[in-house]
Design a protein around this motif. Structure first.
Motif, short mmCIF file in Angstrom:
data_model
loop_
_atom_site.label_atom_id
_atom_site.label_comp_id
_atom_site.label_asym_id
_atom_site.label_seq_id
_atom_site.Cartn_x
_atom_site.Cartn_y
_atom_site.Cartn_z
N SER A 569 0.81 -1.22 0.00
CA SER A 569 0.00 0.00 0.00
C SER A 569 0.84 1.26 0.00
O SER A 569 0.31 2.36 -0.10
CB SER A 569 -0.92 0.01 1.23
OG SER A 569 -0.16 -0.08 2.42
N THR A 578 -9.70 -2.93 2.73
CA THR A 578 -10.83 -2.46 1.92
C THR A 578 -11.99 -3.43 2.05
O THR A 578 -11.81 -4.62 2.36
CB THR A 578 -10.43 -2.33 0.44
OG1 THR A 578 -11.55 -1.86 -0.30
CG2 THR A 578 -9.99 -3.68 -0.11
N ASP A 726 -15.34 5.37 -3.23
CA ASP A 726 -16.15 5.28 -4.45
C ASP A 726 -17.54 4.81 -4.06
O ASP A 726 -17.70 3.85 -3.31
CB ASP A 726 -15.53 4.31 -5.46
CG ASP A 726 -16.05 4.55 -6.88
OD1 ASP A 726 -17.28 4.67 -7.04
OD2 ASP A 726 -15.22 4.61 -7.80
N ALA A 731 -16.95 -0.76 -8.59
CA ALA A 731 -15.83 -0.02 -9.18
C ALA A 731 -14.51 -0.62 -8.73
O ALA A 731 -14.42 -1.29 -7.70
CB ALA A 731 -15.92 1.45 -8.80
N LYS A 732 -13.47 -0.37 -9.50
CA LYS A 732 -12.14 -0.85 -9.17
C LYS A 732 -11.43 0.16 -8.28
O LYS A 732 -11.55 1.37 -8.49
CB LYS A 732 -11.32 -1.09 -10.43
CG LYS A 732 -11.83 -2.24 -11.29
CD LYS A 732 -10.93 -2.47 -12.49
CE LYS A 732 -11.42 -3.65 -13.34
NZ LYS A 732 -10.53 -3.90 -14.50
N LEU A 733 -10.71 -0.35 -7.30
CA LEU A 733 -9.98 0.51 -6.38
C LEU A 733 -8.73 1.06 -7.07
O LEU A 733 -7.93 0.32 -7.63
CB LEU A 733 -9.59 -0.28 -5.13
CG LEU A 733 -8.86 0.51 -4.04
CD1 LEU A 733 -9.76 1.61 -3.49
CD2 LEU A 733 -8.43 -0.44 -2.92
N SER A 734 -8.59 2.38 -7.03
CA SER A 734 -7.43 3.02 -7.68
C SER A 734 -6.31 3.21 -6.67
O SER A 734 -6.53 3.37 -5.47
CB SER A 734 -7.84 4.37 -8.27
OG SER A 734 -8.20 5.27 -7.24
N LEU A 735 -5.10 3.20 -7.18
CA LEU A 735 -3.94 3.44 -6.33
C LEU A 735 -3.94 4.86 -5.78
O LEU A 735 -3.41 5.12 -4.70
CB LEU A 735 -2.65 3.17 -7.11
CG LEU A 735 -2.41 1.72 -7.54
CD1 LEU A 735 -1.12 1.63 -8.34
CD2 LEU A 735 -2.36 0.81 -6.32
N GLY A 736 -4.55 5.76 -6.52
CA GLY A 736 -4.64 7.14 -6.05
C GLY A 736 -5.44 7.25 -4.77
O GLY A 736 -5.12 8.04 -3.87
N SER A 737 -6.52 6.44 -4.65
CA SER A 737 -7.33 6.47 -3.44
C SER A 737 -6.53 5.98 -2.24
O SER A 737 -6.59 6.55 -1.14
CB SER A 737 -8.58 5.60 -3.63
OG SER A 737 -9.37 6.07 -4.70
N THR A 740 -4.11 8.62 -1.19
CA THR A 740 -4.78 9.73 -0.49
C THR A 740 -5.02 9.38 0.97
O THR A 740 -4.82 10.21 1.87
CB THR A 740 -6.11 10.05 -1.19
OG1 THR A 740 -5.85 10.44 -2.55
CG2 THR A 740 -6.84 11.17 -0.47
#
Length: 763
Positions: A569, A578, A726, A731-737, A740
């Motif tokens: 992560s 998650t 989201d 939806a697919k989990l983004s690395l940006g989330s 953050t």
């Protein structure tokens, strides 16, 4: 007087008078008037028992009375003129007392007549006049003959029933006599339990003597159980080994426990076969372990010489706090114990006592109900399940209750592994009124990997106190492999504040005060923001309880709450998990991220707690408040400590384009730790809750802090966030989330360090 009927003097006189008034005797008249026939029938309706008990005047009359009893066909008079002659003879007795009555002839009923009357008797044992006359016409008998036959038949049936009852009573009497003889024999062989000498019967009562004998038998049984436990529970057992390791407890030679638990249908055999692949033969082992564990728990709770007192965590050897077990004294008191300790496991044993504001029966019910138990101890119990109820108890309560359970115990930090245990819980009320709830591990009966946690006899004693209070003495005794605990948490675990009795009792005391506040009816209404509506208080406290349970489920190292841990992560000291929320009214739909981290602070837990719960300093660490002013709108006190309360906060944003935000917050603390848990809530939903509406439909994503003491006087702080990244569950989990969330938690940690310590301290 006619043979077979004795007419009282009053009736004899009436019959004689009737004969004289009509000018003819009964024997010479062929037609009787209605009154004469009625009087004659009344005289002849004297019961058979009266005729049998009347004094016999001659041998002939004795033979005449014996005739109906000796004949199973119920002979009766031939009727007709013979009966009338009997009446005439009765009249002649008034004239000549010295004249002996002649023997009356009898006749035997035919087989057909008997069969018909037997069949009618089965349907109607008491026929009326109309039925008797109809039956007499059908059978060619006089109505009186039919009447006498039914009287005799009823008498015979009554005698048979009495003989059967007498036989049963005689057998019962013989049984009681035999039992009495056994008691006398045991009493004659009585001996003193202390010295072994014959007991003087005048010194003790019979009941006391029986109790002493039973007590000696139970002690022998406990010694035998302890031997079995020491032999089999001390080492793991596979399926094949279990089949050959219980020769004394096979189905044909098993010995019942000293307590008859009255197993429910489908008992523990099916459970243990499903969990451990064991056979039905394990059920007696479970019962015997529970009985032995109860005996050991009571002694450990009451014997002060087993314990060493430590006033503070800092001054104790090894960082211990409260009362810890003296293992040498324990080995002397329980030489057999529950098997040898495995070399890879470390012993943790502690005792703690407190008076809590809850009565005995409510405490017992809370401990025996797995849902209530896990909710009250939500910071300690991350998962609990009742696998099988072996006994529900007796007399409508939990006395004698026995159930097999599994549980996972936690510390609110991702750096401390959870402890899983399979155990049996036994509840018993003792003669002095004290209740005891004892646990003992069954993990050794379950094949699997190396044992990491073994629960020796643990639990609590509950004594009733005045005014609805109870005195609770708690004992925690476990053997555990703690090598996976992070270094900064090892002093806490060694002190007993992580899993020991002090933490259990501290949590129980705080939760009892919280439950008492729900029932409170007197509020300081003059205080601003106090919620006085009973329905509103209950709904708000229920919502806050669900928020804390959800927070504790995501902050520890437990993996039982449907969270998926993300690898790689980006931050080694932050655990990110998650989950997808679908059709859950208590959570917003979508993908939720949970991030948690723990670190050390060089300040006291009290200072950290006061800083985090104070709404005036919230803007110093809460990034989501955007520097807005935080104001408390309402609160509910949860105990004597002012820090234990549920609050509703409003964040007034500095940006005029943004509306205000509501935050539900619960803060609580005791001697072993503290929590500050909060969650943003919808304004409309909170209005419903404050008016007493259902709080289950309010969506929550809790965040917050768990604060634990450190042996060096500092604090161990765990920070956890749950954030909706989201709103679409698929939806697919983004690395940006993920990045953050990591950035958010790291920034919050740095702000807290800077505010409470005055500088950033590396961890």
């Amino acid at each position: 007087m006619p043979v077979g009927i004795m007419i009282p003097a009053r009736q004899q006189s009436a019959a004689s008078m009737m004969g004289r008034n009509t000018g003819s005797s009964f024997g010479s008249s062929s037609v009787l008037s209605l009154s004469q026939r009625s009087l004659l029938e009344e005289a002849q309706q004297i019961p058979l028992q009266l005729r049998e008990t009347a004094p016999a005047t001659t041998a002939e009359s004795e033979m005449a009375r014996a005739a109906p009893e000796a004949d199973g066909d119920f002979e009766s008079k031939s009727g007709g003129s013979e009966n009338i002659e009997g009446g005439a003879s009765g009249a002649d007795d008034d004239q000549d007392q010295n004249q002996r009555p002649r023997k009356k002839p009898y006749h035997r009923h035919t087989q057909h007549q008997i069969q018909e009357m037997e069949a009618f008797f089965k349907e109607c044992p008491h026929p009326d006049d109309k039925q008797r006359k109809e039956l007499s016409r059908e059978l060619g008998l006089e109505p009186l003959q039919v009447k006498f036959w039914f009287q005799n038949k009823r008498t015979q049936m009554k005698n048979q029933h009495e003989r059967q009852e007498n036989g049963g009573l005689r057998a019962e009497n013989d049984k009681l006599r035999a039992e009495n003889m056994r008691f006398k024999e045991a009493l004659s062989n009585a001996s003193c339990l202390n010295c072994g000498a014959p007991a003087a019967l005048g010194e003790i009562s019979l009941d006391e003597h029986h109790l002493r004998i039973e007590n000696a038998r139970l002690r022998e049984e406990i010694d035998r159980i302890s031997g079995i436990a020491a032999k089999y529970v001390g080492k793991p057992m596979g399926t094949a080994a279990a089949a050959s390791s219980y020769p004394l407890l096979s189905p044909t030679t098993s010995s019942r426990s000293p307590l008859d638990f009255g197993f429910c249908s489908g008992g523990g055999g099916e459970l243990l076969r499903g969990v451990a692949g064991q056979s039905e033969v394990e059920k007696p082992v479970v019962v015997e372990l529970a009985v032995a564990a109860m005996e050991e728990l009571i002694q450990m709770a009451q014997l002060d010489e087993l314990w060493v007192r430590h006033d503070t965590m800092n001054g104790a050897a090894g960082g211990a706090c409260g009362e810890t077990l003296n293992e040498e004294e324990y080995a002397r008191a329980f030489p057999r114990g529950f098997g040898p300790k495995q070399s890879a496991l470390k012993t943790e044993a502690s005792r703690e006592t407190a008076v809590v504001i809850m009565n005995q029966m409510n405490l017992v019910e809370m401990l025996m109900d797995v849902n209530q138990w896990s909710n009250v101890f939500t910071g300690i119990v991350s998962r609990a399940l009742t696998l099988e109820v072996l006994s529900t108890g007796v007399a409508g309560n939990y006395n004698g209750a026995l159930q097999v359970m599994s549980a996972e115990f936690q510390v609110p930090s991702p750096l401390v592994p959870t402890r899983e245990s399979l155990f049996v819980r036994h509840c018993k009320q003792h003669p002095d009124g004290t209740w005891a709830v004892a646990d003992v591990s069954l993990d050794s009966l379950r094949p699997g990997p190396a044992l990491r946690c073994r629960r020796r006899p643990s639990g609590c004693l509950i004594q009733e106190m005045p005014n609805g209070y109870s005195k609770v003495t708690w004992v925690e005794h476990v053997e555990v492999d703690d090598r996976s605990v992070h270094d900064i948490y090892k002093p806490l675990v060694n002190s007993g504040l992580a899993f020991g009795a002090k933490r259990w009792v501290g949590t129980l005391d705080r939760q009892c005060e919280r439950l008492a506040s729900v029932m409170a009816s007197n509020f300081p209404s003059a205080d601003i923001g106090v919620i006085t509506s009973a329905e509103g208080r209950k709904s708000m406290l229920t919502l806050a309880e669900r928020m804390v349970v959800s927070f504790c489920g995501g902050v520890s190292a437990s993996t039982t709450h449907q969270w998926t841990t993300l690898s790689g992560s980006g931050a080694e000291d932050v655990r990110v998990m998650t989950r997808k929320s679908v059709d859950d009214p208590g959570r917003p739909p979508g993908i939720v991220l949970n991030a948690a981290t723990s670190f050390w602070l060089p300040v006291s837990p009290e200072r950290v707690f006061d800083f985090l719960r104070d709404e005036t300093t919230r803007s110093e660490w809460d990034i989501l408040s955007n520097g807005g002013v935080v104001q408390e709108m309402a609160h509910i006190a949860n105990g004597r400590d002012q820090g234990n309360c549920v609050s509703l906060l409003r964040v007034n944003s500095t940006n005029s384009n943004q509306g205000s935000m509501l935050i539900l917050q619960e803060s609580c603390r005791d001697a072993t730790g503290s929590y500050v848990v909060y969650a943003p809530v919808d304004v409309m939903a909170m209005n419903v809750v404050l008016n007493g509406g259902d709080p289950d439909y309010v969506a929550l994503l809790p965040s917050g802090f768990a604060i634990l003491p450190d042996a060096a006087g500092g604090s161990l702080l765990t920070v956890a966030f749950q954030i909706l990244v989201d709103s679409v569950p698929t939806a697919k989990l983004s690395l940006g989330s993920v990045a953050t969330v990591n950035s958010l938690i790291a920034c919050t940690v740095e702000r807290i360090k800077a505010s409470v310590a005055g500088e950033t301290i590396p961890h």
